[in-house]
Design a protein around this motif. Structure first.
Motif, PDB file in Angstrom:
ATOM      1  N   GLY A 236      37.180  46.767  23.368  1.00 27.51           N
ATOM      2  CA  GLY A 236      38.302  47.654  23.042  1.00 27.51           C
ATOM      3  C   GLY A 236      39.311  47.752  24.171  1.00 27.51           C
ATOM      4  O   GLY A 236      40.429  48.206  23.969  1.00 27.51           O
ATOM      5  N   GLU A 237      38.950  47.303  25.398  1.00 28.86           N
ATOM      6  CA  GLU A 237      39.896  47.402  26.514  1.00 28.86           C
ATOM      7  C   GLU A 237      40.822  46.176  26.502  1.00 28.86           C
ATOM      8  O   GLU A 237      40.366  45.049  26.301  1.00 28.86           O
ATOM      9  CB  GLU A 237      39.151  47.517  27.844  1.00 28.86           C
TER      10      GLU A 237
ATOM     11  N   CYS B 170      32.060  37.800  18.096  1.00 25.00           N
ATOM     12  CA  CYS B 170      32.976  36.666  18.011  1.00 25.00           C
ATOM     13  C   CYS B 170      33.680  36.744  16.660  1.00 25.00           C
ATOM     14  O   CYS B 170      33.259  36.137  15.699  1.00 25.00           O
ATOM     15  CB  CYS B 170      32.166  35.374  18.133  1.00 25.00           C
ATOM     16  N   GLU B 171      34.746  37.552  16.602  1.00 24.96           N
ATOM     17  CA  GLU B 171      35.395  37.780  15.300  1.00 24.96           C
ATOM     18  C   GLU B 171      36.616  36.900  15.104  1.00 24.96           C
ATOM     19  O   GLU B 171      37.406  36.726  16.034  1.00 24.96           O
ATOM     20  CB  GLU B 171      35.838  39.237  15.220  1.00 24.96           C
ATOM     21  N   VAL B 172      36.753  36.394  13.902  1.00 25.65           N
ATOM     22  CA  VAL B 172      37.917  35.560  13.601  1.00 25.65           C
ATOM     23  C   VAL B 172      39.076  36.472  13.190  1.00 25.65           C
ATOM     24  O   VAL B 172      38.905  37.398  12.411  1.00 25.65           O
ATOM     25  CB  VAL B 172      37.567  34.570  12.472  1.00 25.65           C
ATOM     26  N   SER B 173      40.255  36.199  13.755  1.00 23.79           N
ATOM     27  CA  SER B 173      41.416  37.040  13.472  1.00 23.79           C
ATOM     28  C   SER B 173      41.936  36.811  12.053  1.00 23.79           C
ATOM     29  O   SER B 173      41.975  35.692  11.564  1.00 23.79           O
ATOM     30  CB  SER B 173      42.527  36.715  14.466  1.00 23.79           C
ATOM     31  N   GLN B 174      42.382  37.880  11.426  1.00 19.39           N
ATOM     32  CA  GLN B 174      43.019  37.787  10.104  1.00 19.39           C
ATOM     33  C   GLN B 174      44.531  37.916  10.236  1.00 19.39           C
ATOM     34  O   GLN B 174      45.264  37.915   9.269  1.00 19.39           O
ATOM     35  CB  GLN B 174      42.522  38.923   9.180  1.00 19.39           C
TER      36      GLN B 174
ATOM     37  N   VAL C 298      52.472  41.139  18.724  1.00 20.63           N
ATOM     38  CA  VAL C 298      51.042  40.843  18.912  1.00 20.63           C
ATOM     39  C   VAL C 298      50.207  42.119  19.021  1.00 20.63           C
ATOM     40  O   VAL C 298      49.050  42.135  18.617  1.00 20.63           O
ATOM     41  CB  VAL C 298      50.749  39.895  20.101  1.00 20.63           C
ATOM     42  N   LYS C 299      50.806  43.177  19.527  1.00 20.19           N
ATOM     43  CA  LYS C 299      50.032  44.440  19.607  1.00 20.19           C
ATOM     44  C   LYS C 299      49.688  44.933  18.194  1.00 20.19           C
ATOM     45  O   LYS C 299      48.564  45.352  17.923  1.00 20.19           O
ATOM     46  CB  LYS C 299      50.836  45.506  20.358  1.00 20.19           C
TER      47      LYS C 299
ATOM     48  N   ASP D 246      43.582  43.736  13.608  1.00 26.44           N
ATOM     49  CA  ASP D 246      42.341  42.957  13.687  1.00 26.44           C
ATOM     50  C   ASP D 246      41.163  43.782  14.197  1.00 26.44           C
ATOM     51  O   ASP D 246      40.059  43.691  13.681  1.00 26.44           O
ATOM     52  CB  ASP D 246      42.518  41.775  14.644  1.00 26.44           C
ATOM     53  N   SER D 247      41.416  44.550  15.243  1.00 18.40           N
ATOM     54  CA  SER D 247      40.309  45.237  15.919  1.00 18.40           C
ATOM     55  C   SER D 247      40.026  46.605  15.328  1.00 18.40           C
ATOM     56  O   SER D 247      38.946  47.166  15.530  1.00 18.40           O
ATOM     57  CB  SER D 247      40.638  45.413  17.397  1.00 18.40           C
TER      58      SER D 247
END
Ligand SMILES: Nc1ncnc2c1ncn2[C@@H]1O[C@H](COP(=O)(O)OP(=O)(O)O)[C@@H](O)[C@H]1O
Ligand SMILES: O=P(O)(O)OC[C@H](O)CO
Length: 493
Positions: free
Chosen positions: A254-255, A274-278, A385-386, A392-393
């Motif tokens: 999260g940081e 290890c998550e894939v971005s959507q 991007v933010k 995503d997160s």
């Protein structure tokens, strides 16, 4: 006294930074090197110049401060990522210039890979999108276009390396052919789930396994530098963006941090997930200090400070990058937008064919408007991007930790806070990249612990939003309109 030296090999300059045992900077030496643009969209560096500038700044740092090599406990290396060097294993001579991460010569090959339906395979194995940004297609290009290169590679006579690998090869006199997971994860050849070079991808990109370096955790004894009768161990390696994440002490999920250099790179630690971005981000490996795999989400913006460099060296409307602040403050209106898609667009758009453009020009537009628009484009891209990272997160970034050369620009930092609507937190040491490399080396050498590092970070200045939501949304709407209009520009031209 015991010191750690960080070698920070960036896109535009080589730096050597001396840290004491408290993690404080004792001295810095920096040298810019030549950028080659042989054709439209091509960017190259001379690997020997990278080595000589890096070795010069190291030597002059020690000379100037009268530090004996015996006082250096360890070296940490951090580097521009993806940039590709191929050299002869026997002679150590590069077979071609380094092809830089910004280089677009393999765009068509990437389109071909996409049309073969490989996107999902690449994403699930490497966390990356198919793009000329990464090393894999650049190696392929060298093997196909340099005389005899493919035959020599097939015989096991050529080595590939990102810049960390090249520097360690030079430092160890060809004894170590190594990299770390963070750099390996930027090649499009490394399986970040299984933590190994991927046979399937090597086959697709026609890269022989024998060319590849051994990959290790970022805190590791990678080799030794014999210097003036002293053996100095190389104890840390990380790609510059992951090093900055580490240098900002973002050890917990999260940081996040955003680094403003040639490009701009926002990374969020996602821990062992290890998550894939959507939402158009990359999944990449973060610094591993124990061998346990750590991952990060990344928003890669290709051109940030480089737009200011272009104003300085290309348009020659600035003498120094820092003067951009003075000129930007002279303009009160926000009618001009500059989209610095000089190397296509990275996250979250991934358009290899987008190209730079300036919108909203009128008869009264002057150089100051363009300078201001260039600075603001960095902040707008960061907002893009933010937003993707939060989606995503599922984590809201309520305060943005920043670092890198361009964060010295107070106008940019204030505008960044204004356009995000959150606080921007600039640390006392903005050299987080070098700090991260030093932390890794010092950690492995037993100089400090993770807990100690965590307590060291100090804020220099916080910037709070100074405009209303309505104003912010209005400004951002103009950016969104501008960026859309640059899409696909160079396709079929
Ligand atoms: N005060 C400033 N205002 C705006 N841009 C700056 C400023 N100082 C440096 N830059 C830009 O930041 C980049 C240098 O930052 P640095 O962190 O050294 O980058 P890199 O590691 O990519 O070489 C250059 O592109 C330069 O144009
Ligand atoms: O040289 P920088 O600091 O702009 O970083 C370059 C990145 O590593 C490219 O991925």
């Amino acid at each position: 006294m015991a010191y750690i030296v960080a070698l920070d090999q960036g896109t535009t300059s080589s730096r050597a930074i001396l840290f004491n045992e408290k993690g404080e900077i004792v001295g810095i030496k920096q040298k810019e090197f030549t950028q080659f643009f042989p054709k439209s969209g091509w960017v190259e560096h001379d690997p020997e110049e990278i080595w000589t500038t890096q070795s010069e700044v190291f030597r002059s740092l020690l000379n100037e401060l009268s530090i004996s090599p015996k006082e250096i406990t360890a070296i940490g290396i951090t580097n521009q990522r993806e940039t590709t060097v191929v050299w002869d294993r026997d002679t150590g001579e590069p077979v071609y210039n380094a092809i830089v991460w910004q280089d677009k010569r393999t765009s068509e090959f990437c389109e071909d890979l996409k049309s073969r339906g490989l996107e999902e395979k690449v994403r699930s194995k490497t966390g990356l999108v198919i793009d000329s940004y990464f090393s894999g297609t650049k190696i392929n290009w060298i093997l196909d276009n340099v005389e005899n290169a493919r035959a020599e590679a097939d015989k096991g006579n050529l080595c590939f390396g990102t810049i960390d690998t090249w520097l360690v090869w030079k430092l160890t006199n060809g004894k170590a052919h190594v990299t770390d997971y963070t750099n390996a994860s930027r090649t499009m050849l490394y399986n970040i789930v299984e933590n190994k070079w991927d046979d399937d991808l090597l086959e697709i990109l026609k890269v022989p396994m024998s060319m590849l370096p051994e990959a290790h955790p970022s805190a590791y004894h990678f080799g030794d530098f014999e210097f003036k009768g002293t053996t100095i161990p190389i104890m840390g390696i990380a790609g510059d963006q992951q090093a900055a994440l580490f240098g900002q002490a973002c050890f917990d999920p999260g940081e996040a941090k955003n680094t403003y250099g040639t490009g701009c790179f926002m990374l969020m630690n996602t821990g062992t997930k290890c998550e894939v971005s959507q939402n158009g981000l990359l999944t990449t490996m973060a610094c591993s200090t124990t061998g346990e795999l750590t991952y990060a989400l990344e928003g890669s913006i290709f051109i940030a400070g480089a737009a200011i460099q272009w104003l300085r060296d290309g348009l020659r409307v600035l003498d120094h990058a820092e003067d951009s602040e003075y000129f930007a403050r002279k303009v009160e209106t926000n009618e001009v937008y500059l989209v610095p898609a000089f190397a296509g667009l990275g996250a979250p758009y991934w358009d290899q064919y987008s190209r730079g453009a300036i919108f909203g020009l009128t008869r009264d537009t002057g150089k100051n408007h363009i300078i201001k628009a260039a600075l603001e484009s960095i902040a707008f891209q960061t907002r893009d991007v933010k937003t993707a990272m939060e989606q995503d997160s599922g984590i809201e970034i309520t305060s943005l930790m920043v670092d890198g050369g361009a964060t010295n620009n107070n106008y940019l930092m204030q505008f960044q806070s204004d356009i995000l609507g959150v606080e921007v937190d600039r640390p006392a040491i903005t050299e987080s990249t070098a700090l991260g490399a030093a932390y890794l080396a010092g950690l492995h050498a037993g100089v400090w612990t993770l807990d100690e590092i965590k307590k060291v970070r100090k804020t220099d200045r916080k910037f709070a939003p100074g405009i209303t939501k309505t104003e912010r949304d209005h400004l951002y709407k103009g950016w969104q309109k501008a960026v859309q209009r640059t899409f696909d520009w160079a396709k079929d031209l």
